[in-house]
Scaffold this motif. Structure first.
Motif, short mmCIF file in Angstrom:
data_model
loop_
_atom_site.label_atom_id
_atom_site.label_comp_id
_atom_site.label_asym_id
_atom_site.label_seq_id
_atom_site.Cartn_x
_atom_site.Cartn_y
_atom_site.Cartn_z
N ASN A 28 41.72 50.65 112.72
CA ASN A 28 40.57 49.76 112.75
C ASN A 28 39.55 50.32 113.73
O ASN A 28 39.91 50.74 114.83
CB ASN A 28 40.96 48.35 113.19
N THR A 29 38.29 50.32 113.32
CA THR A 29 37.22 50.75 114.20
C THR A 29 36.33 49.56 114.54
O THR A 29 36.28 48.58 113.79
CB THR A 29 36.38 51.87 113.55
N PHE A 30 35.62 49.67 115.67
CA PHE A 30 34.96 48.49 116.24
C PHE A 30 33.53 48.78 116.66
O PHE A 30 33.25 49.82 117.28
CB PHE A 30 35.76 47.99 117.44
N TRP A 31 32.64 47.81 116.34
CA TRP A 31 31.27 47.84 116.84
C TRP A 31 31.30 47.32 118.27
O TRP A 31 31.46 46.11 118.48
CB TRP A 31 30.36 46.98 115.98
N PRO A 32 31.14 48.16 119.28
CA PRO A 32 31.37 47.71 120.66
C PRO A 32 30.32 46.76 121.20
O PRO A 32 30.60 45.99 122.14
CB PRO A 32 31.38 49.02 121.45
N ASP A 33 29.10 46.79 120.65
CA ASP A 33 28.02 45.99 121.23
C ASP A 33 27.77 44.67 120.49
O ASP A 33 26.83 43.96 120.82
CB ASP A 33 26.73 46.81 121.25
N VAL A 34 28.60 44.37 119.50
CA VAL A 34 28.44 43.10 118.78
C VAL A 34 29.23 42.03 119.52
O VAL A 34 30.46 42.03 119.51
CB VAL A 34 28.93 43.23 117.32
N ARG A 35 28.51 41.12 120.18
CA ARG A 35 29.16 40.09 120.99
C ARG A 35 28.92 38.68 120.44
O ARG A 35 29.53 37.73 120.92
CB ARG A 35 28.67 40.16 122.44
N THR A 36 28.01 38.56 119.46
CA THR A 36 27.71 37.26 118.87
C THR A 36 27.56 37.43 117.36
O THR A 36 27.40 38.55 116.86
CB THR A 36 26.41 36.66 119.43
N PHE A 37 27.59 36.30 116.66
CA PHE A 37 27.36 36.36 115.21
C PHE A 37 25.95 36.85 114.92
O PHE A 37 25.73 37.58 113.94
CB PHE A 37 27.58 34.98 114.60
#
Length: 420
Positions: A312-321
């Motif tokens: 699984n890879t992750f968008w690190p800067d997505v903190r809100t919808f």
């Protein structure tokens, strides 16, 4: 094994026939048989050959070889012939002769020669989980001294430069292309650099270069193989800290889980199989929610045992919808154009555009505004006329597929979950 011009003679002229060989039977016998020269992991089965530059993009180069070879412009002719001669030499005697024998009257088909260059393919597992489509599919390696960070290995780095130079030339002059002597000289330089790097590895008289096993991950649960690519891989302890920081005071997004309300959309147009196609690609709130719980550190659902991929890879800067929705809006136009390119590649010649209905595209390594992205898109409606169809599609998921976000294996995520 050091490659040299086949049988010690200059390359014969490329075939003047405009035939494009069958892409499903592209490999000549020496290349195909070359897989047997290596002991492969059991999960790779009999192995497969994966093109770093796609066959479609190599074919676009091949289409220009013969016209440039026969050009009345001496500089253009000379540069194109130098590139062709290098391709012949890089192929090696066995492959070059097999390509020539497969052509009419022993005249090598440019498509087949470029497809069968040993340095152009990477020996790996059968049917890996990631499908790059027409995108560049490189070999990668850990950065010395920074094992969690990855980079293109030397051959792939040179071939990426070659592809970049070619695509820029093909798009020049309003898309008509500029295939001049300078271009062929540039391609020659990058191919020679790739060959020099490849030959640093001893093949011990084998046709294929050794497989780079370190770059592959196998997941015993799903029986899938997946390339690591350029994704950075933090340690489980580093991952625990990343997740803990991101999840502090995380807002609830449960209200969006089943919402069909459109969160973002983009409309793009391109030619597909001679048809002028309009595509509207939509991300519903439930699709954005899926991205949040699968591909963000803040909202990742550790309890979901149905995760279908070994990494699984992750968008690190997505903190809100709202962050995820804004990212979707940014990516959708580029992903939409990629969908139309891939549709043209795989189903451009269908008799009826209705055959595109329900088609699903899962494409990796797509460059969208400088980000490498994986996406999953399904076509949900086909309208308009056959000459000018109007398509609707939904993006089910999108995730970083390069250096834009960290990746974790299933095992690492289980370790992190136990420590959070």
């Amino acid at each position: 094994m050091t490659t040299s011009p086949a049988a010690g003679r200059p390359a014969p002229p490329p075939s003047s026939a405009r035939e494009i060989p069958d892409k499903t039977k592209w490999a000549v016998k020496p290349l195909n048989d070359g897989k047997q020269a290596y002991a492969l992991p059991a999960e790779w089965k009999t192995g497969a050959l994966h093109h770093k530059i796609s066959k479609e993009r190599l074919s676009s180069i091949a289409e220009q070889v013969t016209p440039s070879w026969n050009s009345k412009n001496s500089q253009l002719q000379g540069a194109a012939r130098a590139f062709w001669n290098l391709c012949w030499a890089v192929a090696g005697e066995d492959v070059a002769e097999a390509v020539a024998m497969a052509g009419p009257g022993g005249s090598p088909n440019p498509h087949r020669l470029l497809w069968n260059l040993p340095l152009m393919v990477s020996l790996g597992p059968q049917s890996p989980a990631n499908d790059p489509g027409m995108n560049f599919d490189p070999d990668t390696e850990p950065v010395p001294g920074a094992p969690n960070i990855r980079r293109l290995e030397a051959v792939s780095l040179a071939l990426k430069e070659l592809e970049t130079a070619w695509l820029a030339a093909a798009e020049a002059d309003g898309g008509r292309g500029v295939y001049d002597a300078a271009l062929w000289t540039t391609l020659h330089r990058h191919l020679r650099t790739a060959h020099t790097a490849a030959e640093r590895v001893d093949r011990d008289e084998r046709v294929l270069y050794p497989p780079l096993r370190e770059q592959w991950v196998y997941d015993s649960k799903t029986k899938q193989n997946l390339r690591k690519g350029l994704t950075p891989f933090p340690t489980p302890e580093q991952g625990r800290r990343l997740f803990a920081e991101a999840r502090a005071n995380a807002p609830s997004i449960a209200a969006y889980a089943d919402s069909a309300t459109a969160a973002a959309a983009a409309t793009v147009r391109a030619t597909v199989g001679g048809r002028q196609v309009t595509l509207t690609l939509t991300a519903a709130e439930q699709n954005v929610h899926h991205v949040c719980v699968r591909h963000t550190l803040t909202f990742f659902d550790f309890t979901d045992a149905s995760r279908p991929r070994p990494i699984n890879t992750f968008w690190p800067d997505v903190r809100t919808f709202a962050d995820a929705t804004a990212l979707a809006a940014t990516l959708l136009p580029g992903i939409g154009l990629s969908c139309l390119r891939e549709l043209d590649r795989s189903l451009g010649n269908v008799a009826k555009t209705a055959d595109w209905l329900d088609e699903v595209l899962e494409i990796s390594n797509e460059d969208v505004g400088g980000r490498l992205v994986f996406y999953n898109v399904q076509f949900t409606d086909v309208d308009g006329t056959d000459a000018a169809p109007v398509l609707q599609a939904v993006i089910e998921s999108f995730a970083p597929d390069g250096s834009d976000g960290p990746g974790f294996t299933r095992g690492d995520l289980d370790l992190i979950a136990a420590q959070l």
